[in-house]
Each structure stands twice: as structure tokens, then as C-alpha cells.
Design an enzyme around this catalytic site. Structure first.
Site, PDB file in Angstrom:
ATOM      1  N   SER A   1      46.877 -22.716 -16.402  1.00 37.32           N
ATOM      2  CA  SER A   1      46.989 -23.027 -14.972  1.00 37.32           C
ATOM      3  C   SER A   1      47.732 -24.356 -14.862  1.00 37.32           C
ATOM      4  O   SER A   1      47.689 -25.166 -15.804  1.00 37.32           O
ATOM      5  CB  SER A   1      45.580 -23.177 -14.369  1.00 37.32           C
ATOM      6  OG  SER A   1      45.639 -23.777 -13.099  1.00 37.32           O
TER       7      SER A   1
ATOM      8  N   TYR B   1      36.691 -25.828 -14.929  1.00 34.12           N
ATOM      9  CA  TYR B   1      37.908 -24.999 -14.949  1.00 34.12           C
ATOM     10  C   TYR B   1      39.084 -25.786 -15.532  1.00 34.12           C
ATOM     11  O   TYR B   1      39.801 -25.306 -16.414  1.00 34.12           O
ATOM     12  CB  TYR B   1      38.212 -24.546 -13.526  1.00 34.12           C
ATOM     13  CG  TYR B   1      39.407 -23.621 -13.393  1.00 34.12           C
ATOM     14  CD1 TYR B   1      39.293 -22.261 -13.673  1.00 34.12           C
ATOM     15  CD2 TYR B   1      40.643 -24.102 -12.977  1.00 34.12           C
ATOM     16  CE1 TYR B   1      40.379 -21.409 -13.548  1.00 34.12           C
ATOM     17  CE2 TYR B   1      41.743 -23.256 -12.841  1.00 34.12           C
ATOM     18  CZ  TYR B   1      41.603 -21.914 -13.130  1.00 34.12           C
ATOM     19  OH  TYR B   1      42.689 -21.069 -13.007  1.00 34.12           O
TER      20      TYR B   1
HETATM   21  P1  NAP Z   1      41.014 -12.526 -10.307  1.00 39.97           P
HETATM   22  O1  NAP Z   1      41.720 -11.738  -9.277  1.00 39.97           O
HETATM   23  O2  NAP Z   1      39.665 -13.060 -10.023  1.00 39.97           O
HETATM   24  O3  NAP Z   1      40.964 -11.630 -11.643  1.00 39.97           O
HETATM   25  C1  NAP Z   1      40.271 -12.069 -12.774  1.00 39.97           C
HETATM   26  C2  NAP Z   1      40.107 -10.905 -13.729  1.00 39.97           C
HETATM   27  O4  NAP Z   1      39.384 -11.358 -14.885  1.00 39.97           O
HETATM   28  C3  NAP Z   1      39.303  -9.763 -13.123  1.00 39.97           C
HETATM   29  O5  NAP Z   1      39.846  -8.518 -13.523  1.00 39.97           O
HETATM   30  C4  NAP Z   1      37.930  -9.976 -13.731  1.00 39.97           C
HETATM   31  O6  NAP Z   1      37.214  -8.751 -13.767  1.00 39.97           O
HETATM   32  C5  NAP Z   1      38.306 -10.456 -15.136  1.00 39.97           C
HETATM   33  N1  NAP Z   1      37.216 -11.113 -15.813  1.00 39.97           N
HETATM   34  C6  NAP Z   1      36.503 -12.201 -15.425  1.00 39.97           C
HETATM   35  N2  NAP Z   1      35.534 -12.476 -16.308  1.00 39.97           N
HETATM   36  C7  NAP Z   1      35.638 -11.542 -17.300  1.00 39.97           C
HETATM   37  C8  NAP Z   1      34.922 -11.297 -18.494  1.00 39.97           C
HETATM   38  N3  NAP Z   1      33.896 -12.062 -18.870  1.00 39.97           N
HETATM   39  N4  NAP Z   1      35.303 -10.251 -19.280  1.00 39.97           N
HETATM   40  C9  NAP Z   1      36.337  -9.457 -18.907  1.00 39.97           C
HETATM   41  N5  NAP Z   1      37.059  -9.658 -17.790  1.00 39.97           N
HETATM   42  C10 NAP Z   1      36.703 -10.678 -16.991  1.00 39.97           C
HETATM   43  O7  NAP Z   1      41.888 -13.766 -10.761  1.00 39.97           O
HETATM   44  P2  NAP Z   1      43.460 -14.020 -11.009  1.00 39.97           P
HETATM   45  O8  NAP Z   1      43.880 -15.010 -10.015  1.00 39.97           O
HETATM   46  O9  NAP Z   1      44.209 -12.742 -11.174  1.00 39.97           O
HETATM   47  O10 NAP Z   1      43.350 -14.801 -12.403  1.00 39.97           O
HETATM   48  C11 NAP Z   1      43.932 -14.361 -13.617  1.00 39.97           C
HETATM   49  C12 NAP Z   1      44.173 -15.584 -14.487  1.00 39.97           C
HETATM   50  O11 NAP Z   1      45.118 -16.448 -13.859  1.00 39.97           O
HETATM   51  C13 NAP Z   1      42.907 -16.419 -14.736  1.00 39.97           C
HETATM   52  O12 NAP Z   1      42.887 -16.859 -16.080  1.00 39.97           O
HETATM   53  C14 NAP Z   1      43.112 -17.602 -13.806  1.00 39.97           C
HETATM   54  O13 NAP Z   1      42.418 -18.760 -14.240  1.00 39.97           O
HETATM   55  C15 NAP Z   1      44.604 -17.767 -13.861  1.00 39.97           C
HETATM   56  N6  NAP Z   1      45.166 -18.512 -12.736  1.00 39.97           N
HETATM   57  C16 NAP Z   1      45.076 -18.034 -11.461  1.00 39.97           C
HETATM   58  C17 NAP Z   1      45.634 -18.774 -10.420  1.00 39.97           C
HETATM   59  C18 NAP Z   1      45.580 -18.302  -8.992  1.00 39.97           C
HETATM   60  O14 NAP Z   1      45.956 -19.087  -8.099  1.00 39.97           O
HETATM   61  N7  NAP Z   1      45.161 -17.095  -8.723  1.00 39.97           N
HETATM   62  C19 NAP Z   1      46.264 -20.001 -10.686  1.00 39.97           C
HETATM   63  C20 NAP Z   1      46.329 -20.460 -11.991  1.00 39.97           C
HETATM   64  C21 NAP Z   1      45.782 -19.704 -13.016  1.00 39.97           C
HETATM   65  P3  NAP Z   1      35.603  -8.648 -13.743  1.00 39.97           P
HETATM   66  O15 NAP Z   1      35.078  -9.790 -12.919  1.00 39.97           O
HETATM   67  O16 NAP Z   1      35.359  -7.311 -13.182  1.00 39.97           O
HETATM   68  O17 NAP Z   1      35.181  -8.734 -15.185  1.00 39.97           O
END
Ligand code: NAP
Length: 241
Positions: free
Chosen positions: A144, A160
């Protein structure tokens, strides 16, 4: 469309929604066989059904697993191998964001964040390394902008932020260890992306960056014809909106 990942096997953690689901769809469109992983079966089914409708029944499968659990991770790699063959591309995308003032953060909050955002990368990347050592491969971590030194930080995100800094360190180390074996290890560090995580953890942040935008960056890093020489990169994705 060119099949830039034709018949490569890709594991995408967090493939049920958000950035992971968009990446699973795009990789499959480019010919990969995709194993999507998360804990929520209904979301995984939706991702996989969309891919099968568009790309064919043999292009996607799912595994319900907690990627912070060593037994689940072993099962994930076993099932992927049986179904599609050894993994060529691992996307360590699953993540959680617990938002609380530091003095209210519990040890459980801290441990949970580290388990999903960092320990899972140790577990999954170690399995991948063992399979890729003789044949090469590609690992992509998702950190991130919060994990980059000197960027603006937001209150309530201490666990985080610390975990995402760890992801950068792990990427730099693994890229060194992977180089002699043809294992490329890179990292994408996005700013705000329009997903459920952003809406829940930082609703004050507005963005025009979509999961599909991020998926294009991951496709570039995964594509052996485009990025064969790229390893150890930390790709910062700053929004231009
Ligand atoms: P999201 O929509 O909340 O998706 C997160 C995914 O991770 C979901 O499919 C969730 O499914 C899965 N997950 C969480 N805990 C898990 C576990 N213990 N085992 C297996 N799967 C798990 O979030 P996103 O924004 O797409 O985030 C994806 C990545 O991008 C993350 O690493 C996040 O930190 C990073 N990121 C996001 C942003 C942003 O602005 N969105 C910015 C910087 C970085 P379940 O809960 O069903 O397991």
C-alpha cells in the site's frame, strides 16, 4: 485479445472481491488458469462463474481458505497442483484493515492484521518458492502507499501501516533469494482504490482508481514477455484523479 498468460497457473488470494477478483478475471482473459482464494464461498463462486462464462469451464476454480493458516495454505497449493499443475504466478493480495486509535488497538487486532497481511505472505510465498525453484515463476505482493516511508499516514491505521511496511521488506528480500532460480518477486503499492476495504476503512478517501485499473498493473508484472527482467520492484500507484 493476446493471451499473455496462456496456460500459466495463477493463485490469487483475496480473489472473491475487489482487486483480487478483478485480477482473477483479467488473468483468465489472458489465458491463465486461475485459483481464487478467500473465506467467503458466495463471493468466490461469483468470481469463478463470471470467468467460466467468459473464458471457459477449465479456466477457474476456487478454494475456501484462510491464508494465515498453515494447514489451509498447504491444502490450497495441493488442490491447485491437482487441478491445474504447479503454480506459475502467485498474487498475495488478501488483506485486512482494522481501524482504531492506537491506545484502543487490542493485541488480537494487531495479531490478526499481521497474520493476514504478513504471515500469509510468508506461508504462501514459501510454498510457491519450493515449487518454483526448479522452473521459475512470479510472485506479486500487494502492499500500500501506506507501507512506503514518507507518504501521508492516516490515524487509526498503525497495525495496517506496520504490516504493509513489512510487505515491502519481504519483497526486497525474496527478490534477492529468487533471482538465481528465475523467481521474480515484485510488489504493487496502491493508493486509494474503490473497494469494500476502502469504503469501510477510509470512507473519507474518494478515488477514481478501480480494481480493474490495478489489475492491469498486475498483468504487466505477471506477463513474462513484458516483465521477464523485472524483480524487486515496488510499483507505487498514485491516483491522478
Ligand atoms: P477487499 O475488497 O476487502 O478484499 C479483500 C479480500 O481479501 C477479500 O476477498 C477477502 O475475502 C480476502 N481476505 C481477507 N482476509 C482473508 C484471509 N484470512 N484468508 C483469505 N482471504 C482473505 O479489499 P481490497 O481493497 O480489494 O484489498 C486487496 C489488497 O489491496 C489488500 O492487501 C489491501 O491492503 C490492498 N490495498 C487496498 C487499497 C484500497 O484502497 N482498496 C489500497 C492499498 C492497498 P474474505 O474476507 O471473504 O476472506
Amino acid at each position: 485479445m493476446t493471451q499473455r498468460l496462456l496456460d500459466l497457473t495463477a493463485i490469487i488470494t483475496g480473489g472473491g472481491r475487489g482487486i483480487g477478483a478483478a485480477t482473477a478475471r483479467l488473468f483468465a482473459r489472458h489465458g491463465a488458469r486461475v485459483m481464487a482464494v478467500s473465506r467467503t464461498e458466495s463471493e468466490l463462486q461469483q468470481t469463478v462463474n463470471e470467468i467460466r462464462d467468459e473464458c471457459g469451464p477449465d479456466r477457474a476454480a476456487y478454494c475456501i481458505a484462510d491464508v494465515s493458516d498453515p494447514g489451509d495454505v498447504q491444502r490450497l497449493f495441493d488442490e491447485t497442483g491437482q487441478r491445474f499443475g504447479p503454480v506459475d504466478i502467485l498474487v498475495n493480495n488478501a488483506g485486512v484493515a482494522i481501524v482504531k486509535p492506537f491506545d484502543e488497538l487490542t493485541l488480537d487486532d494487531w495479531e490478526r492484521t499481521m497474520a493476514v497481511n504478513l504471515r500469509a505472505l510468508f506461508l504462501c510465498s514459501q510454498q510457491a518458492f519450493r515449487l518454483m525453484k526448479d522452473r521459475g515463476g512470479c510472485i506479486i505482493h500487494i502492499s500500500s502507499l501506506a507501507g512506503i516511508r514518507g507518504t501521508e499516514k492516516f490515524a487509526g491505521m498503525s497495525a495496517y501501516v506496520a504490516s504493509k511496511h513489512g510487505v515491502i521488506g519481504l519483497t526486497e528480500s525474496l527478490s534477492v533469494e529468487g533471482r538465481p532460480h528465475g523467481i521474480r518477486v515484485n510488489c504493487v503499492a496502491p493508493g486509494a482504490v474503490d473497494t469494500r476495504m476502502l469504503r469501510e476503512a477510509a470512507p473519507h478517501l474518494k478515488t477514481e482508481t478501480t480494481p480493474d485499473d490495478l489489475a492491469q498493473t498486475l498483468l504487466y508484472l505477471a506477463d513474462p514477455a513484458q516483465a521477464a527482467k523485472i524483480t524487486g520492484a515496488i510499483v507505487e500507484v498514485h491516483s491522478n484523479a
